[in-house]
Design a protein around this motif. Structure first.
Motif, PDB file in Angstrom:
ATOM      1  N   ASN A 188       0.799  -1.232   0.000  1.00  0.00           N
ATOM      2  CA  ASN A 188       0.000   0.000   0.000  1.00  0.00           C
ATOM      3  C   ASN A 188       0.832   1.283   0.000  1.00  0.00           C
ATOM      4  N   ASN A 189       2.151   1.143   0.167  1.00  0.00           N
ATOM      5  CA  ASN A 189       2.988   2.335   0.085  1.00  0.00           C
ATOM      6  C   ASN A 189       4.130   2.149  -0.916  1.00  0.00           C
ATOM      7  N   ASP A 190       4.058   1.098  -1.707  1.00  0.00           N
ATOM      8  CA  ASP A 190       5.104   0.789  -2.678  1.00  0.00           C
ATOM      9  C   ASP A 190       4.700   1.331  -4.048  1.00  0.00           C
ATOM     10  N   PHE A 191       4.847   2.641  -4.209  1.00  0.00           N
ATOM     11  CA  PHE A 191       4.479   3.266  -5.474  1.00  0.00           C
ATOM     12  C   PHE A 191       5.204   4.594  -5.617  1.00  0.00           C
ATOM     13  N   ILE A 245      -1.740  13.602  -0.232  1.00  0.00           N
ATOM     14  CA  ILE A 245      -0.513  12.798  -0.119  1.00  0.00           C
ATOM     15  C   ILE A 245       0.529  13.210  -1.157  1.00  0.00           C
ATOM     16  N   ARG A 246       0.082  13.733  -2.303  1.00  0.00           N
ATOM     17  CA  ARG A 246       1.053  14.121  -3.336  1.00  0.00           C
ATOM     18  C   ARG A 246       1.701  15.451  -2.985  1.00  0.00           C
ATOM     19  N   ARG A 247       0.945  16.319  -2.347  1.00  0.00           N
ATOM     20  CA  ARG A 247       1.512  17.609  -1.936  1.00  0.00           C
ATOM     21  C   ARG A 247       2.512  17.431  -0.793  1.00  0.00           C
ATOM     22  N   MET A 248       2.172  16.572   0.168  1.00  0.00           N
ATOM     23  CA  MET A 248       2.994  16.462   1.364  1.00  0.00           C
ATOM     24  C   MET A 248       4.145  15.467   1.227  1.00  0.00           C
ATOM     25  N   ARG A 305       7.268  12.426  -3.666  1.00  0.00           N
ATOM     26  CA  ARG A 305       7.953  11.222  -4.158  1.00  0.00           C
ATOM     27  C   ARG A 305       8.742  11.548  -5.420  1.00  0.00           C
ATOM     28  N   ASP A 306       8.376  10.943  -6.540  1.00  0.00           N
ATOM     29  CA  ASP A 306       9.139  11.175  -7.775  1.00  0.00           C
ATOM     30  C   ASP A 306       8.427  12.143  -8.718  1.00  0.00           C
ATOM     31  N   GLU A 332      12.843  20.658  -5.323  1.00  0.00           N
ATOM     32  CA  GLU A 332      13.293  20.506  -3.949  1.00  0.00           C
ATOM     33  C   GLU A 332      13.592  19.037  -3.705  1.00  0.00           C
ATOM     34  N   ASP A 333      14.521  18.776  -2.781  1.00  0.00           N
ATOM     35  CA  ASP A 333      14.801  17.403  -2.388  1.00  0.00           C
ATOM     36  C   ASP A 333      13.842  17.044  -1.261  1.00  0.00           C
TER      37      ASP A 333
END
Length: 451
Positions: free
Chosen positions: A299-302, A319-322, A325-326, A333-334
């Motif tokens: 559920n978090n492997d993406f 979740i995409r804002r906070m 990921r890639d 930003e890193d």
């Protein structure tokens, strides 16, 4: 239940930090299910408070056995006013970051705590300058929680040095859902040197210095930390914020902007970035998949690499804002430098989607986030990623869950054939108070008692 901890395998050969000095809160996962109590304390008499603190130290767990996560654990943190009140020397106080000294309320503009989140609207208890200590008892079972809480309270009552300002119970079932009904706390960074053995497919651990003071961070530099070393090393900083969740308003918005229950569930998932089960939209964009949501190995492997147009998971989803990921962002930003270990806990009951009228009950979340630069990290995340859309080329669009909405209240959902835009969002999580806290090491707690 064992599945929840499969990815947190312990390898003693990979330990390179002083686990027995670090408070368990920093490395130990929030248990499943969980039962607990948060307590905010005032130091009434410094000498008596030190005596009580000395008696409390044996109750405070170190991170030595963070991977076992059984039974009850206690943690204890200080605000700047608390360190000052208990008698930490001035030269040591001067070595703390200015943002920590100022405190959360005075830093409101740096977090975009405006409008309904303005500190002038905070609960009376959080306007109190005498919040000196934030502590909590948490357990994976009700019996151990009550037993440890009783022990904690009895030590407090022995002396007159500390008084209880706020006590609030919290908890969640095995499904670990927040009051909106969404599985919570899935994604957390792992700390290099803790002994963590991360399976293939998961993010590599982040350097210890990003979360624990006195160790090298991602740039292989040990950043300045409070002095003397016994006070600062192996400590960290914690964000403590109370949110009141406006779940009925959220439900009403979803239903009024949808033509069916299924469409409302989809809109909610688009705002969060996950379905209620915890299944990420990137992996299952059309419908919820409870089996996927229940599987911590999947559920978090993406990543967001295969969703460059945001048609599966919108750019503005929570979740995409906070945690981009890639994602290819327009402001580079890193994200590894802006991660935070979340130990948030829920209070109040879950409100079903069909309930659209607020019953006035308290329900929401105590957000507890840990980082060696907690103040700077929170202020960046809230000001830039949550309340400014520029990094995703979204203008002034806010995070739909934790953003402070303006009159426009816009949420954009890329779709075929046309982009969908939803207007009129309100602030669905309202800040009711908060503090910046310092998490001392076990040795630092003993040092404070001997001042």
């Amino acid at each position: 239940m064992a599945l929840e901890f499969l990815k947190r395998l312990f390898n003693p050969n990979k330990v390179s930090i002083e686990l027995d000095e670090i408070q368990a809160l920093v490395l130990r996962s929030r248990p499943i299910p969980y039962f607990g109590t948060v307590a905010l304390l005032q130091i009434k008499d410094a000498d008596e408070a030190k005596k009580t603190l000395k008696d409390l130290i044996p109750l405070i767990n170190s991170a030595k056995d963070w991977h076992k996560n059984d039974g009850a654990s206690v943690f204890l943190t200080f605000t700047y006013n608390g360190l000052e009140q208990i008698g930490v020397p001035q030269d040591s106080l001067d070595s703390f970051p200015d943002s920590f000294k100022e405190g959360m309320a005075k830093r409101a503009l740096f977090m975009n705590d405006i409008g309904v989140n303005d500190p002038k609207h905070w609960e009376k208890d959080f306007k109190n300058q005498n919040i000196h200590i934030a502590a909590a008892v948490i357990s994976n079972n009700e019996e151990d929680w009550k037993s440890k809480l009783e022990e904690f309270k009895s030590q407090l009552q022995k002396g007159a040095g500390l008084s209880l300002l706020i006590s609030h119970d919290f908890g969640a079932t095995e499904e670990v859902k927040n009051v909106f009904g969404y599985r919570d706390g899935i994604s957390n960074p792992e700390v290099e040197g803790s002994g963590i053995e991360v399976p293939e497919g998961f993010d590599r651990p982040i350097k210890a210095g990003e979360f624990i003071l006195g160790y090298p961070g991602e740039g292989d530099i040990i950043k300045p930390y409070p002095q003397p070393e016994i006070l600062g090393k192996n400590g960290s900083f914690m964000i403590f914020r109370k949110y009141q969740s406006q779940v009925a308003d959220f439900n009403k918005y979803l239903l009024e902007n949808s033509s069916s229950i299924e469409e409302a569930e989809l809109l909610g998932a688009k705002m969060v970035g996950r379905w209620k089960s915890g299944a990420p939209l990137v992996l299952t964009p059309e419908k919820d998949d409870k089996e996927l949501g229940d599987n911590p190995e999947k559920n978090n492997d993406f990543s967001f690499k295969g969703d460059e147009y945001g048609k599966k998971c919108p750019f503005s989803s929570h979740i995409r804002r906070m945690n981009p990921r890639d994602s290819k962002t327009f402001v580079l930003e890193d994200e590894r430098l802006h991660r935070i270990i979340r130990r948030s806990v829920t209070f109040g009951d879950i409100v079903p989607l069909n309930v659209t009228k607020d019953d006035g009950k308290e329900r929401g979340q105590y957000f507890m986030g840990i980082s060696a630069n907690a103040m700077g990290t929170l202020e960046f995340l809230l000001k830039q990623w949550a309340n400014d859309g520029n990094s995703q080329n979204l203008g002034q669009e806010k995070d739909p869950l934790i953003g402070v909405q303006d009159k426009e209240g816009l949420f954009t959902m890329p779709a075929d054939p046309l982009v969908k835009r939803y207007h009129g969002l309100s602030t669905f999580n309202i800040v009711k108070g908060g503090e910046y806290c310092f998490i001392p090491s076990i040795s630092a707690l003993k040092w404070i008692c001997e001042l």
